[in-house]
Each structure stands twice: as C-alpha cells, then as structure tokens.
Scaffold this motif. Structure first.
Motif, PDB file in Angstrom:
ATOM      1  N   ALA A 194     -94.629 -12.092 -59.945  1.00 29.76           N
ATOM      2  CA  ALA A 194     -93.484 -12.880 -59.514  1.00 29.76           C
ATOM      3  C   ALA A 194     -93.516 -14.243 -60.203  1.00 29.76           C
ATOM      4  CB  ALA A 194     -93.503 -13.051 -58.001  1.00 29.76           C
ATOM      5  N   PRO A 195     -92.366 -14.722 -60.686  1.00 30.05           N
ATOM      6  CA  PRO A 195     -92.342 -16.027 -61.343  1.00 30.05           C
ATOM      7  C   PRO A 195     -92.849 -17.117 -60.403  1.00 30.05           C
ATOM      8  CG  PRO A 195     -90.269 -14.861 -61.675  1.00 30.05           C
ATOM      9  CD  PRO A 195     -91.054 -14.089 -60.661  1.00 30.05           C
TER      10      PRO A 195
ATOM     11  N   ARG B  41     -83.670  -8.143 -67.334  1.00 31.21           N
ATOM     12  CA  ARG B  41     -84.477  -9.101 -66.576  1.00 31.21           C
ATOM     13  C   ARG B  41     -83.847 -10.482 -66.667  1.00 31.21           C
ATOM     14  NH1 ARG B  41     -89.913  -8.709 -69.328  1.00 31.21           N
ATOM     15  NH2 ARG B  41     -90.126 -10.784 -68.459  1.00 31.21           N
ATOM     16  N   LEU B  42     -83.928 -11.223 -65.584  1.00 34.10           N
ATOM     17  CA  LEU B  42     -83.407 -12.580 -65.537  1.00 34.10           C
ATOM     18  C   LEU B  42     -84.245 -13.482 -66.449  1.00 34.10           C
ATOM     19  CD1 LEU B  42     -81.529 -14.678 -64.209  1.00 34.10           C
ATOM     20  CD2 LEU B  42     -83.196 -14.859 -62.357  1.00 34.10           C
TER      21      LEU B  42
ATOM     22  N   ASP C 163     -78.843  -8.416 -59.799  1.00 30.25           N
ATOM     23  CA  ASP C 163     -79.941  -9.270 -59.364  1.00 30.25           C
ATOM     24  C   ASP C 163     -79.455 -10.624 -58.856  1.00 30.25           C
ATOM     25  OD1 ASP C 163     -82.481 -10.085 -58.817  1.00 30.25           O
ATOM     26  OD2 ASP C 163     -83.218  -9.964 -60.863  1.00 30.25           O
ATOM     27  N   ALA C 164     -78.589 -10.622 -57.862  1.00 27.77           N
ATOM     28  CA  ALA C 164     -78.029 -11.863 -57.336  1.00 27.77           C
ATOM     29  C   ALA C 164     -79.082 -12.732 -56.660  1.00 27.77           C
ATOM     30  CB  ALA C 164     -76.900 -11.555 -56.358  1.00 27.77           C
ATOM     31  N   ALA C 165     -80.013 -12.147 -55.946  1.00 19.81           N
ATOM     32  CA  ALA C 165     -81.004 -12.930 -55.200  1.00 19.81           C
ATOM     33  C   ALA C 165     -81.886 -13.747 -56.142  1.00 19.81           C
ATOM     34  CB  ALA C 165     -81.857 -12.019 -54.327  1.00 19.81           C
ATOM     35  N   ALA C 166     -82.410 -13.127 -57.188  1.00 19.41           N
ATOM     36  CA  ALA C 166     -83.263 -13.847 -58.135  1.00 19.41           C
ATOM     37  C   ALA C 166     -82.464 -14.924 -58.867  1.00 19.41           C
ATOM     38  CB  ALA C 166     -83.896 -12.880 -59.126  1.00 19.41           C
TER      39      ALA C 166
END
Length: 166
Positions: A11-12, A87-88, A121-124
């Motif tokens: 996790a970042p 990926r974001l 991926d709205a949450a991230a």
C-alpha cells in the motif's frame, strides 16, 4: 514499453509511491494548460501507465476545462479516468515561472500533478487528492518542491508527504 499490469504491491505510504523518476519533469517546456497536460501525458504513456496518449490527453484536458484544478497555493492536479489505466499514478511537472492555469482569471500555478486514474478506482483517487490537498497546506514542502534541483530531490520531497491510513 508494455503497459503496467495490476500487480500486488505494498500500500502506498507517501506521495512518491504514486510516481517514479520517468514521470518527473523538473523543468516543463510548455507554458500553457494544454501544452503542459500534453507534455505530462507523453511521460505517462512513455513509462507505460497510459495505453494510448491521445484519448488520455483529451480526457484530462476536457476534465480540466469543465472543472479547473488550480489551487491558490500554486498547485494544479488535472486528471483523466480511463478503463485502460491499470494503476493510479501521476506525472509531476514544474514550470520555471508560474503560469495561468486554465481559464483567464484562474490561479497561477508552478507545480502540476497529472493523475492517471483507473476507471474503477474512485476510493484511491480521492485518497490521493486528499494527500495533494495536504501538500498544498504545507508551504515549506511547496517551497522545497520549487527549489529541488533534480528528479531525485523532487522525489525526496514527495516522500515527506505521508498518506493517511484509513
């Protein structure tokens, strides 16, 4: 270069975890919104985070025209959300002098984060935006980003912006 696949990764923990040296442009050549978005879009495509630069560029520029992302602190964080993005990540660029971002009368910016967002991926994405907003409230870190001599120094500053767990 192949498009980055979705791989299990830690996790970042900080802003630097969303970028890499090839996505950092310490001295942008372009001096307007469309040019800067294009220059940073090219970096994202070159590093394999965007499958096709033209749809990404158009989506980011259109989104920016609909809802400008410039902030009073001198940051802008345009984005595009597309299904081809796995990926974001963001590309970061810095202008030598502040430029007027977007429409006439918008805030002048010098630090631009172009976000490549997976369609699902709205949450991230919101978590990353919150961290960028946190950066905007830290004048000493903004000054350090403006003064950083090179890519490694910029990444070192971005490592100092810890992400909230949650």
């Amino acid at each position: 270069m192949p498009l980055h696949a979705t791989l299990p990764v830690a996790a970042p923990a900080n802003l630097a975890d969303y970028t890499q040296p090839g996505l950092i442009v310490p001295r942008l050549r372009e001096r307007d919104t469309a040019g800067v978005v294009n220059e940073l879009s090219q970096a994202l495509q070159h590093e394999g985070f965007v499958p096709d630069v033209l749809p990404f560029y158009h989506a980011a520029l259109n989104q920016e025209l609909l809802a400008g992302s410039a902030c009073e602190c001198g940051l802008a964080f345009p984005h595009a959300r597309l299904s081809g993005v796995k990926r974001l990540h963001f590309a970061f660029g810095r202008t030598p002098e502040p430029i007027i971002w977007g429409a006439r009368g918008a805030w002048p910016v010098q630090l631009i984060f172009l976000l490549a967002v997976p369609a699902t991926d709205a949450a991230a994405y919101l978590h990353l935006l919150a961290s960028l907003a946190k950066l905007g409230q830290q004048p000493e870190l903004l000054a350090a980003l403006r003064a950083a001599d090179n890519t490694e120094a910029i990444l070192a500053v971005l490592e100092q912006v810890r992400l909230r767990r949650g």
